[in-house]
Structure formats: structure tokens, C-alpha cells
Design an enzyme around this catalytic site. Structure first.
Site, PDB file in Angstrom:
ATOM      1  N   SER A   1    -145.090 -49.621 -10.376  1.00  0.00           N
ATOM      2  CA  SER A   1    -143.837 -48.888 -10.536  1.00  0.00           C
ATOM      3  C   SER A   1    -144.108 -47.386 -10.626  1.00  0.00           C
ATOM      4  CB  SER A   1    -143.143 -49.393 -11.804  1.00  0.00           C
ATOM      5  OG  SER A   1    -141.901 -48.793 -11.981  1.00  0.00           O
TER       6      SER A   1
ATOM      7  N   HIS B   1    -151.966 -39.271  -8.228  1.00  0.00           N
ATOM      8  CA  HIS B   1    -151.557 -40.664  -8.413  1.00  0.00           C
ATOM      9  C   HIS B   1    -151.550 -41.326  -7.033  1.00  0.00           C
ATOM     10  CE1 HIS B   1    -149.327 -40.412 -12.538  1.00  0.00           C
ATOM     11  NE2 HIS B   1    -150.496 -39.804 -12.573  1.00  0.00           N
TER      12      HIS B   1
ATOM     13  N   GLU C   1    -149.212 -42.742  -5.179  1.00  0.00           N
ATOM     14  CA  GLU C   1    -148.132 -42.342  -4.283  1.00  0.00           C
ATOM     15  C   GLU C   1    -148.307 -40.903  -3.811  1.00  0.00           C
ATOM     16  OE1 GLU C   1    -146.392 -45.199  -7.401  1.00  0.00           O
ATOM     17  OE2 GLU C   1    -147.834 -43.554  -7.355  1.00  0.00           O
TER      18      GLU C   1
ATOM     19  N   CYS D   1    -144.253 -43.541 -11.504  1.00  0.00           N
ATOM     20  CA  CYS D   1    -144.009 -42.696 -12.680  1.00  0.00           C
ATOM     21  C   CYS D   1    -142.969 -41.624 -12.334  1.00  0.00           C
ATOM     22  CB  CYS D   1    -145.321 -42.058 -13.128  1.00  0.00           C
ATOM     23  SG  CYS D   1    -145.847 -40.689 -12.066  1.00  0.00           S
TER      24      CYS D   1
ATOM     25  N   CYS E   1    -144.177 -39.204  -9.433  1.00  0.00           N
ATOM     26  CA  CYS E   1    -144.141 -39.817  -8.104  1.00  0.00           C
ATOM     27  C   CYS E   1    -142.709 -40.100  -7.669  1.00  0.00           C
ATOM     28  CB  CYS E   1    -144.988 -41.086  -8.102  1.00  0.00           C
ATOM     29  SG  CYS E   1    -146.748 -40.734  -8.411  1.00  0.00           S
TER      30      CYS E   1
END
Length: 141
Positions: free
Chosen positions: A73, A46, A48, A75, A78
Site C-alpha cells: 500500500s 521508495h 513506487e 505511503c 508515493c
């Protein structure tokens, strides 16, 4: 936030999901990344997570001074990494298209600021409209 948007656009241009992130310590970007699940055939890259990977190993004292910026935002995965490394601040580009684990972060003492950046929202809305199957795969639907 602009650096996260640039990362998100790189990801989309490479056929991936337009989510970008940067890690900032003492006003300097020390890591940047974007969602590369498609590009790497990865379950964990992902935006991040890719950013943290690209920042390399850091001592706890560095993470304690960091702010993580992300276009979307975070998950639960992350958010878990944010908590694991005790990153105290997260700036979120938007949570209109996806609400991550912000409440969990806040309960753990992380300062979470959501800016509802229109460009971040548009990137995700356009992507979700163009690639709903890929988006659903990314969020585990």
C-alpha cells in the site's frame, strides 16, 4: 503483480526493503523499480518513487493511461506522486502489513484495487520480523 514481486525480491537480495513496483501503459511495462533507500542512502527511493524515476519523463497523456502496480500500500509520499502525475489506477499487492494512503487516493478519484497477494504479505512479514529497526525507519517510526 509478478513483476512487482520480482522487483521486491531484488531489493531484499541487495540488503534493502522488499517493496517493488511497475508502471504499465497500454499493457506494457514502461518503468520498474524497488525500494532502494538503503542501497542509495536515500530518503525518497521508495518502490513506487524508484519505479517512476526509472520510467523517465513522460507526457501527461502517458500517465493518464497508466496503471501503477505495487507490492505494498503506497505511503503518503508515493500517493502524492501518483496524484501529481494523475495516474488513474493503482493495484496494491497487500495492505495487511502496512496501510498507506489508499483512502486519500480514492477520494481523489484514483481506482485502487487491493489483491491481498500471499507472497507480498509473506515478503513483508518476514522482512519486518528480521529487520524491525529498518522497517520502522522506512515508515518514519
Amino acid at each position: 503483480m509478478q513483476a512487482t514481486i520480482e522487483e521486491a525480491k531484488k531489493g531484499r537480495a541487495a540488503g534493502g526493503i522488499p517493496i517493488g513496483s511497475v508502471l504499465v501503459c497500454d499493457g506494457k511495462i514502461i518503468g520498474r523499480g524497488h525500494n532502494q533507500r538503503v542501497q542509495h542512502g536515500s530518503v525518497i527511493h521508495h518502490g513506487e518513487m524508484n519505479c517512476l524515476e526509472n520510467a523517465g519523463r513522460q507526457p501527461a497523456s502517458v500517465y493518464a493511461r497508466c496503471t501503477l502496480y505495487t507490492t505494498l500500500s503506497p505511503c503518503p509520499m508515493c500517493s502524492g506522486a501518483i496524484l501529481l502525475y494523475k495516474i488513474p489506477r493503482v493495484i496494491v499487492g497487500e495492505n495487511v502489513t502496512f496501510m498507506g494512503d489508499e483512502d486519500h487516493l480514492r477520494r481523489a478519484g484514483v481506482e485502487v484495487t487491493v489483491v491481498q497477494n500471499e507472497e507480498c504479505i509473506k515478503l513483508m512479514r518476514d522482512f519486518i520480523a528480521d529487520c524491525p529497526e529498518l522497517w520502522n525507519e522506512d515508515i518514519g517510526v
